[in-house]
Design a protein around this motif. Structure first.
Motif, PDB file in Angstrom:
ATOM      1  N   TRP A   1      -5.263  -5.405   1.285  1.00  0.00           N
ATOM      2  CA  TRP A   1      -3.885  -5.443   0.828  1.00  0.00           C
ATOM      3  C   TRP A   1      -2.896  -4.858   1.836  1.00  0.00           C
TER       4      TRP A   1
ATOM      5  N   ARG B   1      -9.034  -5.117  -6.603  1.00  0.00           N
ATOM      6  CA  ARG B   1      -9.262  -4.297  -5.409  1.00  0.00           C
ATOM      7  C   ARG B   1     -10.545  -4.675  -4.673  1.00  0.00           C
TER       8      ARG B   1
ATOM      9  N   ARG C   1      -8.556  -3.051 -11.093  1.00  0.00           N
ATOM     10  CA  ARG C   1      -9.829  -2.581 -10.537  1.00  0.00           C
ATOM     11  C   ARG C   1     -10.607  -3.737  -9.922  1.00  0.00           C
TER      12      ARG C   1
ATOM     13  N   CYS D   1       0.805  -1.223   0.000  1.00  0.00           N
ATOM     14  CA  CYS D   1       0.000   0.000   0.000  1.00  0.00           C
ATOM     15  C   CYS D   1       0.838   1.273   0.000  1.00  0.00           C
TER      16      CYS D   1
ATOM     17  N   CYS E   1      -5.492   2.002  -2.052  1.00  0.00           N
ATOM     18  CA  CYS E   1      -5.166   0.619  -1.692  1.00  0.00           C
ATOM     19  C   CYS E   1      -6.238   0.045  -0.774  1.00  0.00           C
ATOM     20  N   PRO E   2      -6.827  -1.074  -1.108  1.00  0.00           N
ATOM     21  CA  PRO E   2      -7.883  -1.647  -0.266  1.00  0.00           C
ATOM     22  C   PRO E   2      -7.330  -2.162   1.063  1.00  0.00           C
TER      23      PRO E   2
END
Length: 478
Positions: A115, A162, A159, A105, A111-112
């Motif tokens: 992660w 995520r 995409r 990240c 950044c989700p």
């Protein structure tokens, strides 16, 4: 994997060693046999201690125009790209621009949360838990083709990634993830300030002298490259094992996979000769300091047996073969397959690239290595299948004791006679005569021995240039 190969593999689990002075003719004879049977179209390079023993093209770069493959024909390298992506991360680490234990990240916008515990090294070793986009699509499927029939596929992949949960806690398991290497390409762009393709070409391909290589980021045809093909699904099995010369209409063209965007997982287009230059560059300091090379080949061993005894390093699988260390990686895209191997203790290097994906590259490179190392192997040959009556088939059914004590069994399966070696394989057997059967799975033969009364007393499995005898211990039940 297409059904032409799947049909062979579904059947279940074939020269004497060459003298050093005759290695090149022996290697070439082996490959010519493969080519003549429709079993290889592409280029091969075999080198030992820096000396090229064989560098040659086989089959056709264009089947429609009968343009032959050459030693310098370009091919899509697919996942062999990953070692270049991983090397770029090492370069940036050595330049002080990142750390391998940095959280992902740090380099990814939006950044989700899933992660946040993932590190760059975990992605390199396929231990991040980030799901693999290709696994969900199915390589070569209609869904796969439709997915890549659009620009910026990497942006779609990122995409979608995520929004998905991790497959497992980072660092706890191994699961091969092409998505992870697309993410690494994005990290390279973020840290270097250069497009992924430009970075790889400037910092890796050019210093290594790989003048015939590039990162392809579109469906546009690359001059000097081979077109990709696959096998016909309706080819009869007996025709496959007999061998079908190329240009007989069994090769079907496939569309180029759109590599728009930063495909750090598979966008390299290269030649066998350029990959030889890459291997040579790894022995010097043009790419990276020699102090970092051991790290490049250092595997992370997973906590599960997903890859068995193998470990995954920086785009290399670290294993053993012929009782010595052996590093390799494969690549597969619709119409293309590749395999790179190095035996550091023997100085042996092999690269096979093909534009006909219905091939068995691991078998080919295994046999080429055996020839170069003075180990037994078999030259492929045509197999003519016959029809047996039920009485002839029943004669071979029974149990057979191998010299190791293991009891193998021969039985009648749903479609084929089957040979089962417990904890090893179940191999479908195709009759060439009443006493000789071909086993496509291990490309070998099973011959049954009869006594004077016509009773089967033993079988001999022959594959990898070696005989394995088993004595009959129980007749078939009546």
């Amino acid at each position: 994997m297409k059904t032409t190969i799947a049909a062979i593999l579904a059947l279940g689990l074939i020269a004497s060693p060459a003298k050093s002075q005759s290695l090149t003719p022996a290697l070439d004879a082996y490959m010519q046999a493969r080519e003549s049977l429709g079993g290889f179209s592409g280029s091969i390079l075999v080198a030992k201690d820096g000396k090229i023993l064989l560098s040659k093209g086989y089959g056709f770069a264009s089947f429609e125009l009968a343009v032959p493959n050459k030693a310098d024909t370009k091919f899509r390298a697919a996942s062999i790209t990953k070692q270049f992506t991983a090397m770029a991360i090492l370069q940036l680490r050595d330049a002080g621009k990142l750390r391998l234990d940095d959280p992902l990240c740090r380099f990814i916008d939006d950044c989700p949360d899933a992660w946040k515990p993932v590190t760059l090294l975990q992605i390199i070793h396929h231990e991040s838990g980030i799901p693999d986009y290709e696994e969900a699509l199915g390589l070569g499927s209609e869904r796969y083709a439709a997915f890549f029939d659009s620009a910026s596929s990497t942006q779609r992949i990122l995409r979608d990634a995520r929004t998905k949960p991790l497959d497992f806690p980072p660092g706890s398991k191994f699961n091969y993830s092409n998505t992870g290497y697309i993410i690494l390409a994005a990290v390279i762009e973020k840290v270097s300030g250069m497009p992924y393709a430009s970075y790889i070409e400037t910092h890796l391909l050019e210093p290594a002298g790989m003048t015939n290589s590039l990162i392809s980021n579109s469906t546009s045809f690359v001059p000097g490259a081979a077109y990709g093909y696959t096998g016909r699904e309706d080819t009869p099995l007996d025709s496959l094992v007999a061998g079908i010369p190329f240009l007989k209409g069994t090769a079907i063209p496939v569309a180029n996979t759109d590599m728009s965007g930063s495909h750090g997982d598979g966008a390299l287009v290269t030649t066998v000769g350029d990959l030889m230059k890459w291997n040579q560059a790894l022995a010097g300091t043009r790419i990276i300091s020699q102090g970092s090379i051991p790290e490049f080949f250092k595997p992370s061993f997973p906590t599960t047996d997903s890859v068995k005894e193998d470990g995954y390093a920086f785009g290399w699988i670290i294993s053993t073969q012929f009782d010595q260390p052996y590093d390799y990686h494969t690549g597969l895209l619709p119409g293309f397959a590749s395999r790179i191997e190095r035996y550091p203790d023997s100085g042996l290097f092999i690269i096979a690239m093909t534009n006909f994906d219905a091939v068995r590259l691991s078998r080919i490179t295994r046999d080429l290595a055996a020839a170069a190392l003075g180990k037994p192997y078999d030259v492929p040959r045509s197999h003519r299948i016959v029809t047996l009556d039920s009485a002839s088939v029943k004669k071979v059914v029974g149990q057979y004791r191998l010299t190791t004590g293991v009891i193998a069994s021969v039985s009648i399966g749903d479609k084929y006679v089957e040979l089962k070696v417990p904890d090893r394989f179940t191999a479908g057997l195709l009759p060439e005569s009443a006493t000789t059967f071909y086993a496509p799975f291990f490309e070998g033969t099973v011959k049954f021995t009869e006594d004077a009364a016509g009773n089967v007393t033993a079988l001999t499995m022959h594959y990898n240039g070696t005989d394995r005898v088993a004595t009959r211990v129980a007749a078939a039940p009546h």
